[in-house]
Design a protein around this motif. Structure first.
Motif, PDB file in Angstrom:
ATOM      1  N   LEU A 283       0.827  -1.206   0.000  1.00 12.32           N
ATOM      2  CA  LEU A 283       0.000   0.000   0.000  1.00 12.32           C
ATOM      3  C   LEU A 283       0.866   1.263   0.000  1.00 12.32           C
ATOM      4  O   LEU A 283       0.543   2.244  -0.667  1.00 12.32           O
ATOM      5  CB  LEU A 283      -0.947  -0.003   1.206  1.00 12.32           C
ATOM      6  N   ILE A 284       1.973   1.230   0.745  1.00 15.32           N
ATOM      7  CA  ILE A 284       2.891   2.370   0.741  1.00 15.32           C
ATOM      8  C   ILE A 284       3.508   2.531  -0.643  1.00 15.32           C
ATOM      9  O   ILE A 284       3.637   3.645  -1.159  1.00 15.32           O
ATOM     10  CB  ILE A 284       3.962   2.202   1.838  1.00 15.32           C
ATOM     11  N   GLY A 285       3.855   1.413  -1.286  1.00 13.81           N
ATOM     12  CA  GLY A 285       4.383   1.468  -2.651  1.00 13.81           C
ATOM     13  C   GLY A 285       3.371   2.056  -3.624  1.00 13.81           C
ATOM     14  O   GLY A 285       3.726   2.865  -4.495  1.00 13.81           O
ATOM     15  N   LEU A 286       2.102   1.680  -3.474  1.00 11.90           N
ATOM     16  CA  LEU A 286       1.043   2.223  -4.323  1.00 11.90           C
ATOM     17  C   LEU A 286       0.903   3.731  -4.103  1.00 11.90           C
ATOM     18  O   LEU A 286       0.765   4.501  -5.058  1.00 11.90           O
ATOM     19  CB  LEU A 286      -0.281   1.512  -4.031  1.00 11.90           C
ATOM     20  N   ALA A 287       0.965   4.151  -2.850  1.00 13.37           N
ATOM     21  CA  ALA A 287       0.885   5.582  -2.542  1.00 13.37           C
ATOM     22  C   ALA A 287       2.077   6.335  -3.139  1.00 13.37           C
ATOM     23  O   ALA A 287       1.915   7.425  -3.702  1.00 13.37           O
ATOM     24  CB  ALA A 287       0.820   5.798  -1.034  1.00 13.37           C
ATOM     25  N   MET A 288       3.266   5.744  -3.045  1.00 13.40           N
ATOM     26  CA  MET A 288       4.459   6.391  -3.615  1.00 13.40           C
ATOM     27  C   MET A 288       4.341   6.492  -5.132  1.00 13.40           C
ATOM     28  O   MET A 288       4.711   7.512  -5.723  1.00 13.40           O
ATOM     29  CB  MET A 288       5.722   5.618  -3.233  1.00 13.40           C
ATOM     30  N   ASP A 289       3.810   5.458  -5.776  1.00 14.94           N
ATOM     31  CA  ASP A 289       3.589   5.521  -7.221  1.00 14.94           C
ATOM     32  C   ASP A 289       2.653   6.667  -7.572  1.00 14.94           C
ATOM     33  O   ASP A 289       2.871   7.397  -8.539  1.00 14.94           O
ATOM     34  CB  ASP A 289       3.000   4.213  -7.750  1.00 14.94           C
ATOM     35  N   GLY A 290       1.593   6.812  -6.796  1.00 15.04           N
ATOM     36  CA  GLY A 290       0.647   7.900  -7.038  1.00 15.04           C
ATOM     37  C   GLY A 290       1.280   9.266  -6.859  1.00 15.04           C
ATOM     38  O   GLY A 290       1.075  10.174  -7.666  1.00 15.04           O
ATOM     39  N   ILE A 291       2.072   9.411  -5.815  1.00 14.61           N
ATOM     40  CA  ILE A 291       2.735  10.700  -5.570  1.00 14.61           C
ATOM     41  C   ILE A 291       3.736  10.994  -6.675  1.00 14.61           C
ATOM     42  O   ILE A 291       3.793  12.109  -7.207  1.00 14.61           O
ATOM     43  CB  ILE A 291       3.414  10.694  -4.190  1.00 14.61           C
ATOM     44  N   MET A 292       4.523  10.013  -7.047  1.00 14.06           N
ATOM     45  CA  MET A 292       5.552  10.228  -8.064  1.00 14.06           C
ATOM     46  C   MET A 292       4.957  10.423  -9.455  1.00 14.06           C
ATOM     47  O   MET A 292       5.532  11.112 -10.285  1.00 14.06           O
ATOM     48  CB  MET A 292       6.537   9.053  -8.095  1.00 14.06           C
ATOM     49  N   SER A 293       3.805   9.815  -9.726  1.00 12.62           N
ATOM     50  CA  SER A 293       3.191   9.937 -11.048  1.00 12.62           C
ATOM     51  C   SER A 293       2.425  11.236 -11.238  1.00 12.62           C
ATOM     52  O   SER A 293       2.188  11.644 -12.368  1.00 12.62           O
ATOM     53  CB  SER A 293       2.218   8.772 -11.283  1.00 12.62           C
ATOM     54  N   PHE A 294       2.017  11.865 -10.169  1.00 13.10           N
ATOM     55  CA  PHE A 294       1.141  13.016 -10.298  1.00 13.10           C
ATOM     56  C   PHE A 294       1.672  14.273  -9.627  1.00 13.10           C
ATOM     57  O   PHE A 294       0.948  15.246  -9.495  1.00 13.10           O
ATOM     58  CB  PHE A 294      -0.248  12.686  -9.734  1.00 13.10           C
ATOM     59  N   SER A 295       2.918  14.258  -9.179  1.00 17.92           N
ATOM     60  CA  SER A 295       3.418  15.417  -8.459  1.00 17.92           C
ATOM     61  C   SER A 295       4.932  15.521  -8.578  1.00 17.92           C
ATOM     62  O   SER A 295       5.637  14.515  -8.605  1.00 17.92           O
ATOM     63  CB  SER A 295       3.034  15.293  -6.980  1.00 17.92           C
ATOM     64  N   THR A 296       5.392  16.763  -8.636  1.00 19.74           N
ATOM     65  CA  THR A 296       6.836  17.013  -8.557  1.00 19.74           C
ATOM     66  C   THR A 296       7.186  17.526  -7.162  1.00 19.74           C
ATOM     67  O   THR A 296       8.284  18.034  -6.949  1.00 19.74           O
ATOM     68  CB  THR A 296       7.283  18.031  -9.621  1.00 19.74           C
ATOM     69  N   ALA A 297       6.275  17.369  -6.226  1.00 23.55           N
ATOM     70  CA  ALA A 297       6.494  17.859  -4.859  1.00 23.55           C
ATOM     71  C   ALA A 297       7.745  17.280  -4.201  1.00 23.55           C
ATOM     72  O   ALA A 297       8.480  18.024  -3.547  1.00 23.55           O
ATOM     73  CB  ALA A 297       5.268  17.604  -3.997  1.00 23.55           C
ATOM     74  N   PRO A 298       8.048  15.981  -4.351  1.00 22.17           N
ATOM     75  CA  PRO A 298       9.276  15.487  -3.723  1.00 22.17           C
ATOM     76  C   PRO A 298      10.540  16.192  -4.242  1.00 22.17           C
ATOM     77  O   PRO A 298      11.483  16.411  -3.492  1.00 22.17           O
ATOM     78  CB  PRO A 298       9.299  14.004  -4.093  1.00 22.17           C
ATOM     79  N   LEU A 299      10.538  16.557  -5.518  1.00 17.66           N
ATOM     80  CA  LEU A 299      11.673  17.287  -6.074  1.00 17.66           C
ATOM     81  C   LEU A 299      11.767  18.682  -5.472  1.00 17.66           C
ATOM     82  O   LEU A 299      12.853  19.188  -5.183  1.00 17.66           O
ATOM     83  CB  LEU A 299      11.548  17.369  -7.595  1.00 17.66           C
TER      84      LEU A 299
END
Length: 162
Positions: free
Chosen positions: A60-76
């Motif tokens: 589930l954490i991996g799925l959430a990370m995929d969602g964040i990375m696919s739809f946001s540049t916020a981590p960058l």
């Protein structure tokens, strides 16, 4: 919430999803991203008859990370901001150390200058990675070839066209 992953999609939604050319799809997020009107269908879901869910917390954490990375540049942007904060802190600390050394003399020879240089270089590296990450994030968004917008309906010359 007791929600499932089942959806009924009409033809417009299917066509919109087929226009998206990315291969690493996060379907849950894409269903929301296409933006068409959503209706909730309530039904009684029977409990699982056999087996148990394969979705554990790491998945589930991996799925959430995929969602964040696919739809946001916020981590960058977070990396950029961290680099900026560390760099500014190192500069402020350097000014403090210089002022203290000029006022009171040297406590431990070399410690202050070594710490300032280490913090400054670390901050500059994070800042540079953040800048590179911003550009990489923009390229990442472009190579997905998502359309800028989706038209739900259009009327051309009085005819209805989907």
């Amino acid at each position: 919430m007791d929600t499932g992953d089942f959806r009924l999609l009409d033809r417009k939604c299917i066509l919109a999803l087929r226009r998206l050319r990315e291969t690493g799809r996060n379907s849950k997020a894409l269903f929301s991203w296409i933006g068409f009107r959503k209706i909730e269908f309530l039904y009684d879901r029977d409990p699982r008859v056999a087996g148990k869910s394969k979705w554990n917390y790491p998945k589930l954490i991996g799925l959430a990370m995929d969602g964040i990375m696919s739809f946001s540049t916020a981590p960058l942007r977070v990396a950029f901001c961290c680099g900026l904060v560390v760099s500014l802190t190192a500069i402020a600390y350097a000014i403090f150390i210089i002022a203290r050394t000029l006022t009171f003399g040297v406590d431990v020879p070399g410690y202050a200058s070594l710490l300032v240089v280490t913090l400054l270089l670390g901050g500059i590296q994070l800042l540079a990675l953040g800048i590179i990450g911003e550009y990489l994030g923009r390229v990442f968004n472009e190579v997905k070839h998502r359309p800028g917008y989706l038209v739900q309906e259009s009327k051309i010359d009085g005819e209805h066209q989907d």
